[in-house]
Write an enzyme that holds these catalytic residues in place. Structure first.
Site, PDB file in Angstrom:
ATOM      1  N   SER A  17       0.808  -1.226   0.000  1.00 20.34           N
ATOM      2  CA  SER A  17       0.000   0.000   0.000  1.00 20.34           C
ATOM      3  C   SER A  17       0.847   1.284   0.000  1.00 20.34           C
ATOM      4  O   SER A  17       0.513   2.230  -0.720  1.00 20.34           O
ATOM      5  CB  SER A  17      -0.962   0.000   1.192  1.00 20.34           C
ATOM      6  OG  SER A  17      -1.951  -0.979   0.986  1.00 20.34           O
ATOM      7  N   LYS A  66     -10.496  -5.466   9.956  1.00 22.40           N
ATOM      8  CA  LYS A  66     -11.585  -4.800   9.230  1.00 22.40           C
ATOM      9  C   LYS A  66     -12.887  -4.757  10.032  1.00 22.40           C
ATOM     10  O   LYS A  66     -13.655  -3.811   9.910  1.00 22.40           O
ATOM     11  CB  LYS A  66     -11.797  -5.482   7.879  1.00 22.40           C
ATOM     12  CG  LYS A  66     -10.632  -5.216   6.920  1.00 22.40           C
ATOM     13  CD  LYS A  66     -10.836  -5.825   5.550  1.00 22.40           C
ATOM     14  CE  LYS A  66      -9.580  -5.652   4.717  1.00 22.40           C
ATOM     15  NZ  LYS A  66      -9.697  -6.221   3.377  1.00 22.40           N
ATOM     16  N   GLY A 133     -15.928 -18.564  -0.654  1.00 16.77           N
ATOM     17  CA  GLY A 133     -15.613 -17.913   0.618  1.00 16.77           C
ATOM     18  C   GLY A 133     -16.777 -17.075   1.100  1.00 16.77           C
ATOM     19  O   GLY A 133     -17.615 -16.618   0.301  1.00 16.77           O
ATOM     20  N   ALA A 134     -16.847 -16.890   2.417  1.00 15.33           N
ATOM     21  CA  ALA A 134     -17.953 -16.119   2.994  1.00 15.33           C
ATOM     22  C   ALA A 134     -17.453 -15.263   4.148  1.00 15.33           C
ATOM     23  O   ALA A 134     -18.197 -14.934   5.065  1.00 15.33           O
ATOM     24  CB  ALA A 134     -19.056 -17.065   3.458  1.00 15.33           C
ATOM     25  N   ALA A 137     -13.752 -10.538   2.877  1.00 14.98           N
ATOM     26  CA  ALA A 137     -13.542 -10.141   1.479  1.00 14.98           C
ATOM     27  C   ALA A 137     -14.764 -10.481   0.625  1.00 14.98           C
ATOM     28  O   ALA A 137     -15.178  -9.700  -0.231  1.00 14.98           O
ATOM     29  CB  ALA A 137     -12.290 -10.825   0.921  1.00 14.98           C
ATOM     30  N   ARG A 158     -16.647 -23.349   2.920  1.00 15.90           N
ATOM     31  CA  ARG A 158     -16.305 -24.550   3.680  1.00 15.90           C
ATOM     32  C   ARG A 158     -17.285 -24.732   4.831  1.00 15.90           C
ATOM     33  O   ARG A 158     -17.839 -25.810   5.017  1.00 15.90           O
ATOM     34  CB  ARG A 158     -14.861 -24.360   4.191  1.00 15.90           C
ATOM     35  CG  ARG A 158     -14.138 -25.583   4.578  1.00 15.90           C
ATOM     36  CD  ARG A 158     -12.685 -25.273   4.810  1.00 15.90           C
ATOM     37  NE  ARG A 158     -12.457 -24.140   5.731  1.00 15.90           N
ATOM     38  CZ  ARG A 158     -11.275 -23.704   6.104  1.00 15.90           C
ATOM     39  NH1 ARG A 158     -10.184 -24.305   5.638  1.00 15.90           N
ATOM     40  NH2 ARG A 158     -11.148 -22.700   6.913  1.00 15.90           N
ATOM     41  N   THR A 159     -17.527 -23.654   5.577  1.00 17.00           N
ATOM     42  CA  THR A 159     -18.568 -23.675   6.607  1.00 17.00           C
ATOM     43  C   THR A 159     -19.858 -23.195   5.939  1.00 17.00           C
ATOM     44  O   THR A 159     -20.061 -21.996   5.736  1.00 17.00           O
ATOM     45  CB  THR A 159     -18.187 -22.733   7.771  1.00 17.00           C
ATOM     46  OG1 THR A 159     -16.842 -23.031   8.172  1.00 17.00           O
ATOM     47  CG2 THR A 159     -19.131 -22.884   8.953  1.00 17.00           C
ATOM     48  N   LYS A 162     -22.139 -20.181   7.008  1.00 17.35           N
ATOM     49  CA  LYS A 162     -21.691 -18.797   6.785  1.00 17.35           C
ATOM     50  C   LYS A 162     -22.118 -18.303   5.401  1.00 17.35           C
ATOM     51  O   LYS A 162     -22.489 -17.143   5.225  1.00 17.35           O
ATOM     52  CB  LYS A 162     -20.174 -18.691   6.941  1.00 17.35           C
ATOM     53  CG  LYS A 162     -19.744 -18.587   8.406  1.00 17.35           C
ATOM     54  CD  LYS A 162     -18.248 -18.663   8.592  1.00 17.35           C
ATOM     55  CE  LYS A 162     -17.467 -17.519   7.995  1.00 17.35           C
ATOM     56  NZ  LYS A 162     -16.013 -17.682   8.174  1.00 17.35           N
ATOM     57  N   MET A 226      -8.565 -13.222  -5.511  1.00 15.63           N
ATOM     58  CA  MET A 226      -8.314 -11.941  -4.836  1.00 15.63           C
ATOM     59  C   MET A 226      -6.894 -11.879  -4.271  1.00 15.63           C
ATOM     60  O   MET A 226      -6.335 -10.801  -4.080  1.00 15.63           O
ATOM     61  CB  MET A 226      -9.310 -11.738  -3.696  1.00 15.63           C
ATOM     62  CG  MET A 226     -10.710 -11.429  -4.155  1.00 15.63           C
ATOM     63  SD  MET A 226     -11.657 -10.896  -2.703  1.00 15.63           S
ATOM     64  CE  MET A 226     -13.272 -10.800  -3.424  1.00 15.63           C
TER      65      MET A 226
END
Ligand code: NDP
Length: 283
Positions: A17, A66, A133-134, A137, A158-159, A162, A226
């Site tokens: 960054s 975050k 993904g959950a 991001a 995976r879970t 979520k 990502m």
């Protein structure tokens, strides 16, 4: 005094960054300082207030802060509210309504969409999207992806609970009714093809690949990770092995989300193409 900005994270040594924001500052002739700060895992709120008292103007926030950043802000953009996570903070000093507020935004999702649509020329409209993904991001990406009117968006995690919860949270927005939105675990993922598969898991960080199969790849599928790494990513290596031609990592997204933060802070939108090329050349 020169305006100060920083990125807070833990770990943070790898962050690009500062390089990106210095390049934006040079390009737009802005005077600013931008540093990276390793913040103790339980010390985000203290570090935030200290930076503000020292005259800091704004922050980027990365793993694992975050969600705590979201909780620490006194004013939130709509997209940060929807994401439940903040990656950009702006210390307001002049807002008529909110006065000296700590304004939180989430630019990750629009960074992703800008990279896909503008930099890579991949239109999301009418496409069948699969989001892997959950976590933060994926949550940040969901509304900006839905705003592009894909025909369908499946979130797989995976879970499984979520993914189901994430979809339930976003299904309540009236403007999302036109998109077929589903959430499930990998075992329930149908063996039907998807046009665009976006990896929003941290599996690549550990050199792992989420358990999808070639049956889930459309003939001209695009795979987007990502995550980014000079050595490539496990997910994109897997995709290329399945014959996917359009494989892209998250470096462009990183630069685009930074550009949106820079615009919020400085009121000027930097050009991103040259900065992405500069980072790739240095990699
Ligand atoms: P998290 O660590 O919170 O993500 C965890 C997610 O990954 C969960 O959904 C988890 O599933 C899943 N997961 C982890 N390992 C595996 C595995 N082996 N197989 C399948 N699923 C797995 O990270 P974030 O959400 O913050 O970030 C996700 C990724 O996005 C990271 O790689 C990050 O670097 C990248 N990123 C890139 C940005 C950019 O600008 N380019 C910006 C933001 C993030 P479960 O819930 O079941 O545990």
């Amino acid at each position: 005094m020169t305006d100060r900005y920083a990125v807070f994270g833990n770990p943070i040594a790898h962050s690009r960054s500062p390089e990106i924001h210095h390049a934006f500052a040079v390009q737009t002739a802005q005077q600013l300082l931008y540093e990276k700060q390793a913040v103790p895992v339980d010390g985000f709120a203290d570090a935030l207030m200290r930076f503000r008292e020292e005259g800091g103007r704004g922050l980027n926030v990365t793993l694992p802060f975050k969600e705590v950043a979201y909780a620490a802000c006194t004013e939130l953009s709509r997209r940060a509210q929807r994401a439940g996570a903040v990656n950009t903070i702006y210390f307001r000093t002049d807002d008529k309504l909110f006065g000296h507020s700590i304004f939180g935004d989430n630019t990750d999702g629009i960074g992703l969409v800008s990279d896909l649509e503008t930099n890579l020329g991949i239109s999301l409209r009418g496409q069948r999207l699969l989001l892997l993904g959950a976590s933060g991001a994926a949550r940040g990406a969901l509304q900006p992806l839905l705003d592009q009117s894909p025909s369908a968006l499946t979130v797989v995690n995976r879970t499984a609970s979520k993914a189901e919860q994430l979809v339930a949270d976003f299904a309540s927005y009236p403007e999302n009714k036109a998109v077929a939105l589903h959430g499930c675990g990998y075992a329930e993922l149908p063996a039907t093809p998807f046009d665009i598969i976006i990896n929003a898991t941290s599996a690549s960080v550990h050199g792992e690949v989420p358990p999808i199969t070639a049956a889930q790849l459309a003939e001209q599928a695009c795979c987007y990770d990502m995550y980014y790494s000079e050595q490539g990513t496990a997910f994109l290596t897997w995709a290329a092995e399945q014959g996917v031609q359009r494989c892209h990592d998250g470096l462009g997204m990183l630069v685009e989300q930074a550009a949106a933060a820079f615009e919020l802070w400085r009121g000027v939108k930097p050009q991103t193409k040259a900065v992405i090329e500069q980072l790739r050349a240095k990699a």
